[in-house]
Motif scaffolding. Structure first.
Motif, PDB file in Angstrom:
ATOM      1  N   LEU A 159       0.819  -1.201   0.000  1.00 44.12           N
ATOM      2  CA  LEU A 159       0.000   0.000   0.000  1.00 44.12           C
ATOM      3  C   LEU A 159       0.859   1.259   0.000  1.00 44.12           C
ATOM      4  O   LEU A 159       1.803   1.387   0.797  1.00 44.12           O
ATOM      5  CB  LEU A 159      -0.935   0.003   1.204  1.00 44.12           C
ATOM      6  CG  LEU A 159      -2.002  -1.092   1.183  1.00 44.12           C
ATOM      7  CD1 LEU A 159      -2.844  -1.040   2.452  1.00 44.12           C
ATOM      8  CD2 LEU A 159      -2.899  -0.966  -0.037  1.00 44.12           C
ATOM      9  N   LEU A 188       0.997   4.953   0.955  1.00 41.90           N
ATOM     10  CA  LEU A 188       0.282   5.892   1.812  1.00 41.90           C
ATOM     11  C   LEU A 188       0.279   7.310   1.254  1.00 41.90           C
ATOM     12  O   LEU A 188      -0.412   8.182   1.787  1.00 41.90           O
ATOM     13  CB  LEU A 188       0.887   5.874   3.215  1.00 41.90           C
ATOM     14  CG  LEU A 188       0.724   4.542   3.960  1.00 41.90           C
ATOM     15  CD1 LEU A 188       1.375   4.620   5.336  1.00 41.90           C
ATOM     16  CD2 LEU A 188      -0.744   4.160   4.085  1.00 41.90           C
ATOM     17  N   PRO A 222      -3.258   6.550  -0.877  1.00 39.97           N
ATOM     18  CA  PRO A 222      -3.844   5.369  -0.224  1.00 39.97           C
ATOM     19  C   PRO A 222      -5.113   4.856  -0.882  1.00 39.97           C
ATOM     20  O   PRO A 222      -5.345   3.652  -0.916  1.00 39.97           O
ATOM     21  CB  PRO A 222      -4.116   5.859   1.204  1.00 39.97           C
ATOM     22  CG  PRO A 222      -4.212   7.345   1.089  1.00 39.97           C
ATOM     23  CD  PRO A 222      -3.258   7.729   0.005  1.00 39.97           C
ATOM     24  N   CYS A 248       1.191  -2.886   4.801  1.00 36.46           N
ATOM     25  CA  CYS A 248       1.021  -1.511   5.236  1.00 36.46           C
ATOM     26  C   CYS A 248       2.171  -1.096   6.157  1.00 36.46           C
ATOM     27  O   CYS A 248       2.626  -1.893   6.992  1.00 36.46           O
ATOM     28  CB  CYS A 248      -0.321  -1.409   5.979  1.00 36.46           C
ATOM     29  SG  CYS A 248      -0.952   0.242   6.162  1.00 36.46           S
ATOM     30  N   SER A 256      -1.378   5.361   8.180  1.00 33.87           N
ATOM     31  CA  SER A 256      -1.870   4.014   7.902  1.00 33.87           C
ATOM     32  C   SER A 256      -3.110   3.659   8.719  1.00 33.87           C
ATOM     33  O   SER A 256      -3.794   2.689   8.392  1.00 33.87           O
ATOM     34  CB  SER A 256      -0.775   2.983   8.173  1.00 33.87           C
ATOM     35  OG  SER A 256      -0.582   2.788   9.565  1.00 33.87           O
ATOM     36  N   VAL A 313      -6.325   3.610   6.867  1.00 28.33           N
ATOM     37  CA  VAL A 313      -6.181   2.562   5.856  1.00 28.33           C
ATOM     38  C   VAL A 313      -6.386   1.195   6.501  1.00 28.33           C
ATOM     39  O   VAL A 313      -7.110   0.335   5.981  1.00 28.33           O
ATOM     40  CB  VAL A 313      -4.799   2.647   5.178  1.00 28.33           C
ATOM     41  CG1 VAL A 313      -4.610   1.492   4.202  1.00 28.33           C
ATOM     42  CG2 VAL A 313      -4.637   3.979   4.463  1.00 28.33           C
ATOM     43  N   GLN A 314      -5.751   0.982   7.668  1.00 30.15           N
ATOM     44  CA  GLN A 314      -5.958  -0.273   8.399  1.00 30.15           C
ATOM     45  C   GLN A 314      -7.442  -0.469   8.724  1.00 30.15           C
ATOM     46  O   GLN A 314      -7.974  -1.578   8.575  1.00 30.15           O
ATOM     47  CB  GLN A 314      -5.159  -0.264   9.704  1.00 30.15           C
ATOM     48  CG  GLN A 314      -3.658  -0.238   9.557  1.00 30.15           C
ATOM     49  CD  GLN A 314      -3.014  -0.098  10.927  1.00 30.15           C
ATOM     50  OE1 GLN A 314      -3.349  -0.807  11.876  1.00 30.15           O
ATOM     51  NE2 GLN A 314      -2.081   0.827  11.051  1.00 30.15           N
ATOM     52  N   ARG A 367       6.321  -3.389   9.045  1.00 28.49           N
ATOM     53  CA  ARG A 367       5.223  -3.550   8.088  1.00 28.49           C
ATOM     54  C   ARG A 367       4.280  -4.650   8.546  1.00 28.49           C
ATOM     55  O   ARG A 367       4.700  -5.637   9.147  1.00 28.49           O
ATOM     56  CB  ARG A 367       5.768  -3.895   6.698  1.00 28.49           C
ATOM     57  CG  ARG A 367       6.592  -2.780   6.060  1.00 28.49           C
ATOM     58  CD  ARG A 367       7.341  -3.265   4.844  1.00 28.49           C
ATOM     59  NE  ARG A 367       8.016  -2.182   4.141  1.00 28.49           N
ATOM     60  CZ  ARG A 367       9.021  -2.338   3.298  1.00 28.49           C
ATOM     61  NH1 ARG A 367       9.475  -3.562   3.055  1.00 28.49           N
ATOM     62  NH2 ARG A 367       9.570  -1.307   2.692  1.00 28.49           N
TER      63      ARG A 367
END
Length: 408
Positions: free
Chosen positions: A292, A294, A297, A317, A324, A327-328, A359
């Motif tokens: 991914l 960022l 994203p 990620c 992040s 995104v998570q 990561r």
């Protein structure tokens, strides 16, 4: 934690010991992978013969495209090792020194084991070497230990094409044998006890023999132990969107003897526009990995969320970056679960030392295949940290199995 079945038993820096093993000449019971460059097509066919017999013809990983794979072996990007009884290895050497390729019946008559090392950038990131394609017609790992340790030591000593490499990554099989399906306990023990790789989670990457998705280990060996030690020393805060993922990160770091500062923050999941129709079909037996970005994203989330029918979709990620967190959250809302981490590292590069963040691999699996659990979830003894991880893996299995057919 010595003697556990998840973490390796020695707890020391394995790279120097492996290099010392590799300083010796090849033994009489294995081949130097360089011999495969004499006849790359033979190497492709012999490897496939071993793996297809080991897995009863039910093997789907990348061993079939002869022209492309022979080119990779000739160029040195794939190193194929064979081991077995001395008379069988001697016969293999004769075949590689003879012109052409013998018929399949000759190859199928050889009793051997094999494994391959190849660039791991696509799956694991730049600087990783993947250790894969392991199997043996011997029925277990008999004879494999000395050969594999020698080969891994050669890789760690730099016997590869000129590239800055820092990590060996592997996902050894770990299921128990059942109902005629060969298990992976023997090769798993080799990786935990002899190779001495570090356990950083589980990787539900492949549908293997018998049609089960196997919950493999994710393990690493650093070319230098200091890479990871320096990585954790400069790691900074790890940012997580939920307590379940944060707990897994904490326990994996504790298992390997590292402290990490974790900050769990609830955040609104990043909005995700409709994913476009997949441009190509996915691999129903293997993973697709998206690293991914960022800085953009939403676009990489769309790529990760697109369902092409893979056995497992993986979104990797940067957990050291606070960006992040939403995104998570979007990944978790979309059915992904954090299952493994790759530790932070400080590694050499032509431009000077390079810091690699911690990561996390968030995985979403197919839900039409039964799941084969690691054998160590049913057996001990486990250290206290290993017991905590086992509870989390059982919880992960439970959540997935509610959506999948019963396991055999």
């Amino acid at each position: 934690m010595a003697g556990g079945v998840i973490r390796h038993a020695t707890g020391d820096d394995r790279a120097p010991a492996l290099r010392r093993i590799a300083a010796a000449e090849p033994g009489a019971t294995w081949t130097d992978p360089d011999i495969c460059r004499r006849n790359p097509l033979l190497a492709v066919r012999l490897r496939r013969s071993v793996l297809m017999r080991c897995y009863n013809g039910d093997y789907h990983t990348d061993v079939f495209d002869e022209a492309r794979l022979a080119g990779r072996i000739a160029d040195g990007w794939e190193r194929v090792l064979f081991w077995g009884p001395e008379d069988q290895v001697s016969r293999v050497a004769e075949l590689f020194h003879a012109p052409g390729c013998p018929p399949g019946s000759v190859l199928d008559g050889l009793s051997l084991g094999t494994h391959t090392s190849l660039p791991g950038e696509e799956l694991y990131g730049r600087g990783h070497v993947e250790v894969a394609r392991t199997g043996s017609t011997q029925g277990d790992s008999a004879g494999a230990t000395e050969a594999i340790l020698w080969d891994l030591g050669r890789i760690l000593a730099g016997a590869r094409k000129g590239e800055v490499l820092h990590t060996l990554s592997c996902v050894p099989r770990n299921r128990r044998s059942a109902h005629g399906v060969p298990g992976g306990a023997a090769i798993h023990r080799l990786h935990t006890r002899a190779v001495g790789s570090r356990h950083w989670g589980v990787a539900p990457f492949y549908v293997m023999v018998g049609g089960s998705l196997e919950l493999l280990d994710y393990r690493e060996v650093s070319f230098e132990e200091r890479y990871v030690r320096h990585g954790f020393a400069t790691c900074g805060t790890v940012h997580m969107s939920d307590t379940v993922s944060a707990s897994l990160v904490a326990d994996l770091c504790e298992l390997n003897g590292f402290d990490v500062n974790i900050r769990t923050v609830q955040a609104e999941p990043l909005g995700l526009r409709d994913a476009p129709a997949p441009a190509r079909p996915g691999d129903p037996h293997g993973p697709r990995v998206t690293h991914l970005d960022l800085h953009a994203p939403e676009g990489t989330l769309v790529e990760a969320a697109a369902d092409r029918g893979e056995a497992c979709t993986v979104a990797v990620c940067d957990l050291n970056d606070a960006r992040s967190v939403p995104v998570q959250a979007a990944l978790v809302r979309g059915g992904f679960r954090l299952t493994y981490i790759s530790p932070p590292k400080v590694v050499p590069s032509p431009e000077g030392p390079q810091s690699i963040p911690l990561r996390g691999g968030f995985c979403r699996i197919r839900t039409d295949a039964p799941i084969a659990a690691p054998y160590y979830l049913e057996r001990g003894p486990l250290s206290e940290t290993e017991k905590k991880l086992a509870v989390q893996y059982r919880d992960l299995l439970g959540s997935w199995r509610r959506e999948t057919p019963p396991n055999e």
